[in-house]
Design a protein around this motif. Structure first.
Motif, PDB file in Angstrom:
ATOM      1  N   VAL A 116       8.736  -5.107   8.954  1.00  0.00           N
ATOM      2  CA  VAL A 116       9.761  -5.675   8.073  1.00  0.00           C
ATOM      3  C   VAL A 116      10.965  -4.736   7.977  1.00  0.00           C
ATOM      4  O   VAL A 116      12.117  -5.160   8.129  1.00  0.00           O
ATOM      5  N   ILE A 117      10.715  -3.456   7.735  1.00  0.00           N
ATOM      6  CA  ILE A 117      11.810  -2.489   7.581  1.00  0.00           C
ATOM      7  C   ILE A 117      12.559  -2.304   8.896  1.00  0.00           C
ATOM      8  O   ILE A 117      13.800  -2.253   8.921  1.00  0.00           O
ATOM      9  N   VAL A 175      -0.233  -0.783   6.725  1.00  0.00           N
ATOM     10  CA  VAL A 175       1.204  -0.486   6.611  1.00  0.00           C
ATOM     11  C   VAL A 175       2.018  -1.103   7.746  1.00  0.00           C
ATOM     12  O   VAL A 175       3.251  -1.159   7.664  1.00  0.00           O
ATOM     13  N   LEU A 176       1.336  -1.572   8.789  1.00  0.00           N
ATOM     14  CA  LEU A 176       2.048  -2.124   9.949  1.00  0.00           C
ATOM     15  C   LEU A 176       2.973  -3.289   9.597  1.00  0.00           C
ATOM     16  O   LEU A 176       4.129  -3.312  10.058  1.00  0.00           O
ATOM     17  N   PRO A 177       2.542  -4.269   8.781  1.00  0.00           N
ATOM     18  CA  PRO A 177       3.463  -5.380   8.458  1.00  0.00           C
ATOM     19  C   PRO A 177       4.739  -4.899   7.786  1.00  0.00           C
ATOM     20  O   PRO A 177       5.836  -5.391   8.086  1.00  0.00           O
ATOM     21  N   SER A 214      -1.021  -1.758  -2.724  1.00  0.00           N
ATOM     22  CA  SER A 214      -0.736  -0.327  -2.618  1.00  0.00           C
ATOM     23  C   SER A 214       0.415  -0.022  -1.662  1.00  0.00           C
ATOM     24  O   SER A 214       1.397   0.637  -2.041  1.00  0.00           O
ATOM     25  N   SER A 215       0.308  -0.494  -0.418  1.00  0.00           N
ATOM     26  CA  SER A 215       1.366  -0.214   0.565  1.00  0.00           C
ATOM     27  C   SER A 215       2.698  -0.801   0.106  1.00  0.00           C
ATOM     28  O   SER A 215       3.753  -0.189   0.268  1.00  0.00           O
ATOM     29  N   ASN A 216       2.629  -1.976  -0.474  1.00  0.00           N
ATOM     30  CA  ASN A 216       3.822  -2.672  -0.943  1.00  0.00           C
ATOM     31  C   ASN A 216       4.542  -1.860  -2.029  1.00  0.00           C
ATOM     32  O   ASN A 216       5.740  -1.612  -1.943  1.00  0.00           O
TER      33      ASN A 216
END
Length: 253
Positions: free
Chosen positions: A22-23, A16-18, A157-159
């Protein structure tokens, strides 16, 4: 169930770090600790959502597993997993906590409008959820397959969790334009239904593991990204610039 180790948590956090970067870069928080507090609470609520679902899963569906069993109908099993166990259950918990954070930290009672920072709450609840969910999936895999699953959970999934809850957050911001409370509630309710449908459709395509399903699902959330980016520019960036201008004029006065 295999015990979750520290390495699994590390790999899960990297999935989830990337998206967190981004956010954070896209939103460019300026207020400081209130937004950081909101993000930390969102991550906690995302974790809590996953933990509650994991505890409820054996109670609600004691005879089901993560993969559909070839019993009565593979199609109905997949639909149940995608729309009921995943779509409705997961989005209900996540959106419940997003709404709590949005009303407590991102709602102006005087104007009855949501602040742009609700996109932070939606995003980081999704990432807190994905972090724990991905960690548990990774922990079940043998060491030689953990890297492959890391990329799969990061990209897919995270996306999709992030995009679904970003879309819902945009519905909160769009509800600001509704004049009466009934219309606002109806619009937010539609956002919830859309989140369930998005989640269900993507999982329905991904669960069987077919190549064509993977490509269709990927095309779907590429389209959602385009939708979210356009709404972000209109509802987040412009709104933030407007609020900054208002605040500066008040200081000058």
């Amino acid at each position: 169930m295999k015990e979750v180790g520290s390495i699994d948590y590390l790999i899960g956090s990297l999935t989830v770090l990337p998206w967190a970067i981004v956010i954070w870069k896209a939103y460019k928080p300026k207020k400081g600790w209130p937004e950081v507090l909101g993000i930390l609470l969102a991550l906690f609520f995302g974790w809590l959502s996953t933990d509650l679902i994991l505890r409820l899963h054996p109670i609600l569906w004691p005879e089901t597993d993560f993969m559909p069993k070839k019993k009565i109908s593979l199609l109905s099993q997949t639909a149940h997993l995608a729309f009921i166990q995943a779509g409705i259950t997961e989005e209900t918990f996540k959106i419940f906590f997003i709404m709590i954070l949005s009303f407590v930290l991102g709602y102006d009672k005087k104007t009855k409008t949501f602040s742009p920072n609700v996109v932070l709450f939606g995003s980081f609840v999704a990432m807190g959820f994905s972090f724990i969910e991905n960690t548990h999936y990774i922990a079940r895999e043998p060491d030689e397959k953990k890297l492959d699953l890391f990329f799969a959970r990061t990209v897919h999934s995270s996306n999709i969790h992030l995009l679904i809850n970003l879309c819902f957050s945009m519905f909160l911001l769009k509800s600001n334009a509704k004049l009466d409370s009934a219309s606002k509630r109806l619009y937010i309710g539609f956002g919830f239904v859309l989140a369930v449908m998005q989640h269900g459709v993507v999982d329905f395509l991904l669960i069987p593991g077919s190549t064509i399903g993977l490509w269709i699902a990927t095309s779907l959330f590429v389209g959602i990204w385009v939708w979210v980016v356009n709404d972000w520019r209109e509802l987040v960036d412009i709104k933030k610039d407007f609020l900054i201008t208002i605040n500066k004029s008040e200081v000058v006065e």
